[in-house]
Design a protein around this motif. Structure first.
Motif, PDB file in Angstrom:
ATOM      1  N   HIS A  88      13.605 -21.395  32.748  1.00 23.73           N
ATOM      2  CA  HIS A  88      14.443 -22.585  32.566  1.00 23.73           C
ATOM      3  C   HIS A  88      14.888 -22.715  31.107  1.00 23.73           C
ATOM      4  O   HIS A  88      16.073 -22.933  30.830  1.00 23.73           O
ATOM      5  CB  HIS A  88      13.688 -23.832  33.009  1.00 23.73           C
ATOM      6  CG  HIS A  88      13.587 -23.973  34.498  1.00 23.73           C
ATOM      7  ND1 HIS A  88      13.609 -25.194  35.139  1.00 23.73           N
ATOM      8  CD2 HIS A  88      13.483 -23.042  35.490  1.00 23.73           C
ATOM      9  CE1 HIS A  88      13.511 -25.010  36.445  1.00 23.73           C
ATOM     10  NE2 HIS A  88      13.423 -23.711  36.676  1.00 23.73           N
ATOM     11  N   ARG A  89      13.954 -22.584  30.200  1.00 24.11           N
ATOM     12  CA  ARG A  89      14.329 -22.653  28.782  1.00 24.11           C
ATOM     13  C   ARG A  89      15.272 -21.519  28.408  1.00 24.11           C
ATOM     14  O   ARG A  89      16.193 -21.710  27.617  1.00 24.11           O
ATOM     15  CB  ARG A  89      13.070 -22.601  27.906  1.00 24.11           C
ATOM     16  CG  ARG A  89      12.218 -23.856  27.948  1.00 24.11           C
ATOM     17  CD  ARG A  89      11.013 -23.699  27.037  1.00 24.11           C
ATOM     18  NE  ARG A  89      10.124 -24.853  27.109  1.00 24.11           N
ATOM     19  CZ  ARG A  89       8.977 -24.956  26.455  1.00 24.11           C
ATOM     20  NH1 ARG A  89       8.576 -23.952  25.661  1.00 24.11           N
ATOM     21  NH2 ARG A  89       8.217 -26.032  26.568  1.00 24.11           N
ATOM     22  N   ARG A  92      18.864 -22.208  29.484  1.00 23.79           N
ATOM     23  CA  ARG A  92      19.494 -23.240  28.648  1.00 23.79           C
ATOM     24  C   ARG A  92      19.755 -22.750  27.224  1.00 23.79           C
ATOM     25  O   ARG A  92      20.705 -23.198  26.578  1.00 23.79           O
ATOM     26  CB  ARG A  92      18.616 -24.489  28.625  1.00 23.79           C
ATOM     27  CG  ARG A  92      18.627 -25.236  29.957  1.00 23.79           C
ATOM     28  CD  ARG A  92      17.778 -26.473  29.917  1.00 23.79           C
ATOM     29  NE  ARG A  92      17.963 -27.274  31.108  1.00 23.79           N
ATOM     30  CZ  ARG A  92      16.976 -27.700  31.900  1.00 23.79           C
ATOM     31  NH1 ARG A  92      15.714 -27.368  31.610  1.00 23.79           N
ATOM     32  NH2 ARG A  92      17.227 -28.434  32.967  1.00 23.79           N
ATOM     33  N   LEU A 127      26.813 -21.749  34.743  1.00 21.50           N
ATOM     34  CA  LEU A 127      25.940 -22.528  33.857  1.00 21.50           C
ATOM     35  C   LEU A 127      25.906 -24.003  34.269  1.00 21.50           C
ATOM     36  O   LEU A 127      24.851 -24.650  34.190  1.00 21.50           O
ATOM     37  CB  LEU A 127      26.400 -22.385  32.407  1.00 21.50           C
ATOM     38  CG  LEU A 127      26.258 -20.976  31.810  1.00 21.50           C
ATOM     39  CD1 LEU A 127      26.718 -20.971  30.359  1.00 21.50           C
ATOM     40  CD2 LEU A 127      24.825 -20.467  31.913  1.00 21.50           C
ATOM     41  N   GLU A 128      27.035 -24.526  34.721  1.00 20.54           N
ATOM     42  CA  GLU A 128      27.053 -25.908  35.205  1.00 20.54           C
ATOM     43  C   GLU A 128      26.196 -26.047  36.459  1.00 20.54           C
ATOM     44  O   GLU A 128      25.388 -26.983  36.580  1.00 20.54           O
ATOM     45  CB  GLU A 128      28.486 -26.345  35.493  1.00 20.54           C
ATOM     46  CG  GLU A 128      29.352 -26.506  34.253  1.00 20.54           C
ATOM     47  CD  GLU A 128      30.765 -26.935  34.590  1.00 20.54           C
ATOM     48  OE1 GLU A 128      31.044 -27.150  35.803  1.00 20.54           O
ATOM     49  OE2 GLU A 128      31.588 -27.062  33.657  1.00 20.54           O
ATOM     50  N   GLU A 131      22.394 -25.676  35.706  1.00 20.62           N
ATOM     51  CA  GLU A 131      21.796 -26.863  35.092  1.00 20.62           C
ATOM     52  C   GLU A 131      21.412 -27.885  36.165  1.00 20.62           C
ATOM     53  O   GLU A 131      20.305 -28.458  36.122  1.00 20.62           O
ATOM     54  CB  GLU A 131      22.745 -27.486  34.071  1.00 20.62           C
ATOM     55  CG  GLU A 131      22.212 -28.757  33.419  1.00 20.62           C
ATOM     56  CD  GLU A 131      20.871 -28.575  32.724  1.00 20.62           C
ATOM     57  OE1 GLU A 131      20.055 -29.527  32.743  1.00 20.62           O
ATOM     58  OE2 GLU A 131      20.618 -27.484  32.169  1.00 20.62           O
ATOM     59  N   LEU A 134      18.322 -26.490  37.971  1.00 20.98           N
ATOM     60  CA  LEU A 134      17.083 -26.616  37.194  1.00 20.98           C
ATOM     61  C   LEU A 134      16.575 -28.050  37.214  1.00 20.98           C
ATOM     62  O   LEU A 134      15.360 -28.291  37.304  1.00 20.98           O
ATOM     63  CB  LEU A 134      17.315 -26.165  35.754  1.00 20.98           C
ATOM     64  CG  LEU A 134      17.786 -24.722  35.536  1.00 20.98           C
ATOM     65  CD1 LEU A 134      17.844 -24.408  34.047  1.00 20.98           C
ATOM     66  CD2 LEU A 134      16.905 -23.720  36.266  1.00 20.98           C
ATOM     67  N   GLN A 135      17.477 -29.004  37.131  1.00 20.98           N
ATOM     68  CA  GLN A 135      17.059 -30.406  37.139  1.00 20.98           C
ATOM     69  C   GLN A 135      16.423 -30.791  38.474  1.00 20.98           C
ATOM     70  O   GLN A 135      15.449 -31.555  38.515  1.00 20.98           O
ATOM     71  CB  GLN A 135      18.247 -31.306  36.826  1.00 20.98           C
ATOM     72  CG  GLN A 135      18.709 -31.231  35.384  1.00 20.98           C
ATOM     73  CD  GLN A 135      19.772 -32.255  35.051  1.00 20.98           C
ATOM     74  OE1 GLN A 135      19.857 -33.307  35.671  1.00 20.98           O
ATOM     75  NE2 GLN A 135      20.608 -31.950  34.062  1.00 20.98           N
TER      76      GLN A 135
END
Length: 242
Positions: A88-89, A92, A127-128, A131, A134-135
């Motif tokens: 996850h990191r 991002r 990437l959108e 994200e 991941l949330q």
């Protein structure tokens, strides 16, 4: 690495048993993450590969002892920690850097290589979507999985998840994994397996290196969840959830 006939073993299980197999499947274009349930024989047949050749490559890779990470032996809370802190990191941190480098290369080489325009659009959309993905994992699924793991370790029973069963959010996560997997398989084809054209500059070479590393990490992420984390937690849920 096993020294038996892998034909009737799923490709996801083969990688789960020994992650070194991932490099072999990458070489042959075998999808072990999003479609890890497919038996090796069928995966090879679908790609027109000789299963015996792939088995020999798996055997050689296993004997070499390279890339051995025993994810399957890790406790589930450690596996989740790894996914959160590494993957996850990593998405991002590296995703925006990758997109910025891609925009730089596109400005210089986009006219001669129009596929860079499509590549930029695909990465930006990914990437959108990642994200949001991941949330969902961080805010909905993983907190309950940590509680489920703790209850199992302490010999306690658990109340059902507010979704009714973890199978519901897991189904959504796997659908999103498949969508991203398909997107990046298209990207692999679009870039001719991360090839650099003859007129490519140093930034172009760096872009392809970074893109390949990003895709490898994403596929590892999907594999760890689809083939190790999710099935094991579904077993625990059946065992201890009231």
């Amino acid at each position: 690495m096993k020294t038996i006939d892998w034909k009737y073993t799923s490709v996801g299980q083969i990688v789960a048993d020994d992650f070194a197999a991932a490099s072999v499947f990458k070489k042959y274009g075998i999808d072990f993450c999003c479609h890890g349930e497919v038996m090796l024989e069928k995966a090879c047949a679908d790609l027109g590969l000789a299963v015996e050749e792939v088995e020999q490559a798996l055997l050689r890779q296993g004997e070499a002892g390279n890339g051995r990470i025993s994810f399957a032996s890790w406790p589930l809370d450690l596996l989740m920690d790894y996914i959160l802190k590494i993957h996850h990191r990593g998405i991002r941190a590296r995703g925006p850097e990758l997109l910025a480098l891609l925009e730089k290369v596109e400005r210089v080489h986009g006219e001669a290589h129009p596929e860079l325009h499509e590549l930029k659009a695909l990465i930006g959309e990914s990437l959108e979507d990642l994200e949001m993905h991941l949330q969902k994992e961080e805010n909905v699924l993983f907190p309950y999985l940590y509680e489920l793991y703790a209850a199992k370790e302490q010999g306690q029973r658990m109340a059902p998840m507010h979704c009714g069963t973890i199978a519901n959010p897991i189904r959504v996560m796997k659908m999103e994994h498949e969508g991203e997997g398909n997107r990046y398989l298209h990207i692999i084809q679009l870039t001719n397996h991360f090839s650099v054209p003859q007129d490519g500059c140093a930034s172009y070479r760096l872009l392809m290196q970074e893109l390949e590393a990003f895709v490898d990490a994403l596929f590892e992420h999907i594999h760890l969840e689809n083939n190790l984390l999710f099935p094991r937690f579904e077993d625990i849920e059946r065992e201890i959830v009231c």
